[in-house]
Structures are given as C-alpha cells and as structure tokens.
Design an enzyme around this catalytic site. Sequence first.
Site, short mmCIF file in Angstrom:
data_model
loop_
_atom_site.label_atom_id
_atom_site.label_comp_id
_atom_site.label_asym_id
_atom_site.label_seq_id
_atom_site.Cartn_x
_atom_site.Cartn_y
_atom_site.Cartn_z
N GLU A 86 35.73 43.87 47.59
CA GLU A 86 34.82 44.22 46.43
C GLU A 86 33.80 44.98 46.52
OE1 GLU A 86 36.66 41.90 47.29
OE2 GLU A 86 37.68 40.28 45.81
N CYS A 110 36.25 36.46 45.52
CA CYS A 110 35.53 34.85 45.58
C CYS A 110 34.10 34.94 44.91
CB CYS A 110 34.85 34.84 46.95
SG CYS A 110 33.87 35.97 47.44
O1 LIG Z 1 36.82 37.82 47.39
C1 LIG Z 1 37.81 38.02 48.32
C2 LIG Z 1 37.49 37.42 49.05
C3 LIG Z 1 38.40 37.44 50.20
N1 LIG Z 1 38.61 38.43 50.62
C4 LIG Z 1 39.05 38.92 51.97
C5 LIG Z 1 38.64 38.50 53.13
C6 LIG Z 1 39.11 38.08 54.41
O2 LIG Z 1 39.52 39.14 55.14
C7 LIG Z 1 40.52 38.06 53.56
C8 LIG Z 1 40.96 36.49 53.35
O3 LIG Z 1 41.40 35.71 54.18
P1 LIG Z 1 41.98 34.32 54.25
O4 LIG Z 1 43.62 34.57 55.50
O5 LIG Z 1 43.82 34.29 53.00
O6 LIG Z 1 41.62 33.16 53.96
O7 LIG Z 1 40.32 38.10 51.93
C9 LIG Z 1 38.56 39.27 49.66
O8 LIG Z 1 38.46 40.68 49.95
N2 LIG Z 1 37.52 39.55 48.56
ZN LIG Z 2 34.63 38.45 48.54
#
Ligand SMILES: O=c1ccn([C@H]2C[C@H](O)[C@@H](COP(=O)(O)O)O2)c(=O)[nH]1
Ligand SMILES: [Zn+2]
Length: 166
Positions: A86, A110
């Site tokens: 994002e 997130c």
């Molecule tokens: O808002 C978000 C949350 C996470 N991401 C990305 C960051 C990481 O590369 C992966 C998450 O890795 P996990 O192994 O599932 O913890 O996803 C994102 O782009 N945007």
């Molecule tokens: Zn994020």
Amino acid sequence: MSVTEKREDYITWDEYFMGVAILSGKRSKDPSTQVGACIVSQDNKILSMGYNGFPKGCSDDEFPWGKEHEKDDPYNAKYFYSTHSELNAILNYRGGSLEGSKLYVTLFPCNECAKAIIQSGIKTIVYGSDKYDGTPAVNASKRMLNAAGVRYYQYQPTGRKIEIEV
Ligand SMILES: O=c1ccn([C@H]2C[C@H](O)[C@@H](COP(=O)(O)O)O2)c(=O)[nH]1
Ligand SMILES: [Zn+2]
C-alpha cells in the site's frame, strides 16, 4: 457471420481492479506473503500500483526474507526492511493528490499503512484476505480507519477464472 451485439461476459470494475492488485502481488519476492495494491480514481482510472518489497538499492538477494528471527534478531528478519504494498502504491503515484481515491489491496492494511492511507486522502479500501484480523496491528489499523472515516469492505470473489498467457 459478423457479431454486432455487445459482449456480456466482460469483467466488473471490482474484478478488474482486484485482478490488477493480485497480479501486482505476483512481483513480490516475499516467500511467505505476497501483497498487491492498486489505487483507483473516483472515475475508475488506475492511478498507481505496488507490491511488498525492499526499497530501491536494498538488494533482494542480500537483505533477509526470513521472519523467524523477528523477536530475537530483528536486524536479520524482513520486517525492518520491507516496504508494504500500500505504501509503495502511494509513493509510486506521481500525479499529485490521491484525495477521494479507492485502494484495492490483497491483504488488510496494517497500522503503518493505515496512517499513510488516511494521510494521502484515500477514502475507500477494498481488501482481500484479513488473515491478521485480531492482531494489535490490524486492530489499531481499524481503529484509525474508523476514526478517520475511511470506508472498507472485503472483496467478494466471484469465482470467475481469468487465464492469461504471458
Ligand atoms: O499492510 C501490510 C502488511 C503486510 N505487508 C507485507 C509485509 C511483509 O512482506 C508481508 C507479511 O509477511 P508475513 O510473513 O505474513 O508476516 O506482507 C504489506 O504489504 N502490507
Ligand atoms: Zn502495512
């Protein structure tokens, strides 16, 4: 025989933009979670796209992709380094304001992305997976999005299979 009627099985806007977000996520090198994003104007023009990955100059082959050392050795895990899809989509936009735009993203944003989404003026989020629902990061994200009046809803897959040969 010539065909004169309009095609009826064309894809919807939501299928189109979520499809673009999914395709964008295919560029991600993250071995665990690939995330794609697509930002769209109020009149359905694609403004920007992004996927999760390391910043420019930070080699995909040298920086760590693992997550197992997150707690004891965060310096050698991906989280300090990966730019979220994002945020990349927001930063990739070079056209001025994103006020009133819509974000299609394959994973619920997130808390850090929520801040960037709110501050950039994005008003609607259409998300795919919500696999981190209930975690502090997603709870905080929803709290901020609710307070800021950013609307969000989950994409409902239509089951349509779209095959492309590249
Ligand atoms: O808002 C978000 C949350 C996470 N991401 C990305 C960051 C990481 O590369 C992966 C998450 O890795 P996990 O192994 O599932 O913890 O996803 C994102 O782009 N945007
Ligand atoms: Zn994020």
